[in-house]
Write an enzyme that holds these catalytic residues in place. Structure first.
Site, mmCIF file in Angstrom:
data_model
loop_
_atom_site.group_PDB
_atom_site.id
_atom_site.type_symbol
_atom_site.label_atom_id
_atom_site.label_comp_id
_atom_site.label_asym_id
_atom_site.label_seq_id
_atom_site.Cartn_x
_atom_site.Cartn_y
_atom_site.Cartn_z
ATOM 1 N N GLY B 102 43.260 34.725 40.377
ATOM 2 C CA GLY B 102 44.486 35.531 40.332
ATOM 3 C C GLY B 102 45.667 34.744 39.796
ATOM 4 C CB CYS B 103 48.447 35.673 37.529
ATOM 5 S SG CYS B 103 47.731 35.449 35.909
ATOM 6 C CB VAL B 104 50.913 36.377 41.676
ATOM 7 C CG1 VAL B 104 51.992 36.181 42.736
ATOM 8 C CG2 VAL B 104 51.554 36.521 40.315
#
Lengths: 172, 104
Positions: B102-104
């Site tokens: 995931g990016c965040v």
């Protein structure tokens, strides 16, 4: 006769890559629409997670991202944005900005990405530095009291350049 | 898939050195992995490791820092203190899991 046993070096991730040490990132956030606020916040968050010293400078419309009165209410418009792939004329109809905004908000929250104020909390907790632009504060007659608590100070553009000496720079 | 030996434990790893199979991880291996990257495990480290392992078992992917904070209840600030510089990756490594996607 001697037997020589060669022991292969252990394979370990190089978390403290020397080339990465001292890396700094400066992000200038100059836009205040919801869709233009996120790229800077996401990249800042990613950089912090990689151990990169990260500074964000909020200026002009980007000031809305850190202004208490507006930060939770950023909007998105279809107007002037051909990437919505809808007729541009639709964007000018009443309610379309609200619709586009709520669509985007929902898409973002479905990915479990926080809203703007909570995202700023995460960036500050991760060690990120938030700076407000002096000229933008003066133009909008705002003081530190009006800004998100995690903003370290209102500083001039030259102070920001000074603080981010040697940093890679991103203008959004 | 390369195999590496860490303090007498033989494990299969990916090219970067993360465990190739989370099933090869054990609680005995965690301090060995941690030592490789200069971390001595405390109870607080273990809370994060156990959450990550349990969450992975259910979700099938490694939790991001945000998930560890919001679902696991361990503040982001604490994670940066426990696993300095690159908390998500260091924690995943010690827990024998893949890097979070995931990016965040």
């Amino acid at each position: 006769m001697t037997t020589v046993t060669t022991v292969a070096p252990a394979i370990i991730p190089s978390f403290d890559d020397v080339g990465q040490q001292g890396r700094k990132l400066a992000i200038i956030c100059s836009k205040g629409s919801l869709d233009m606020a996120y790229p800077g916040l996401i990249i800042a968050n990613a950089a912090l997670g990689e151990g990169v010293e990260t500074h964000l400078f909020f200026t002009f419309w980007g000031f809305d991202i850190i202004t208490k009165n507006t930060m939770a209410d950023l909007k998105m418009t279809m107007l002037g944005n051909p990437a919505t792939h809808l007729p541009q004329g639709l964007g000018g109809l009443p309610g379309m900005t609200a619709l586009a905004t709520s669509r985007l908000r929902r898409a973002i929250s479905l990915l479990d990405v926080p809203d703007v104020p909570e995202f700023l909390d995460q960036i500050v907790d991760s060690g990120g530095h938030l700076w407000a632009c002096r000229m933008s504060a003066d133009m909008n007659h705002l003081t530190s009291e009006d800004l998100y608590d995690g903003v370290e100070a209102i500083i001039s553009a030259s102070d920001f350049i000074d603080k981010t000496n040697g940093a890679q720079l991103l203008f959004i | 898939m390369p195999t590496t030996t860490l303090d007498g434990h033989q494990v299969r790893v990916d090219d970067e050195g993360f465990l190739a199979d989370p099933g090869e991880w054990s609680e005995e291996l965690a301090p060995v992995l941690a030592a490789q990257i200069g971390i001595t495990l405390t109870g607080a480290h273990w809370d994060a490791i156990r959450f990550l392992r349990d969450d992975f078992r259910v979700q099938g992917q490694t939790a991001t820092l945000r998930r560890i904070a919001t679902v696991g209840g361990i503040p982001v600030k604490t994670l940066f203190e426990l696993f300095p510089q690159k908390p998500a990756k260091k924690l995943a490594y010690i827990a024998g899991l893949p890097k979070p996607h995931g990016c965040v």
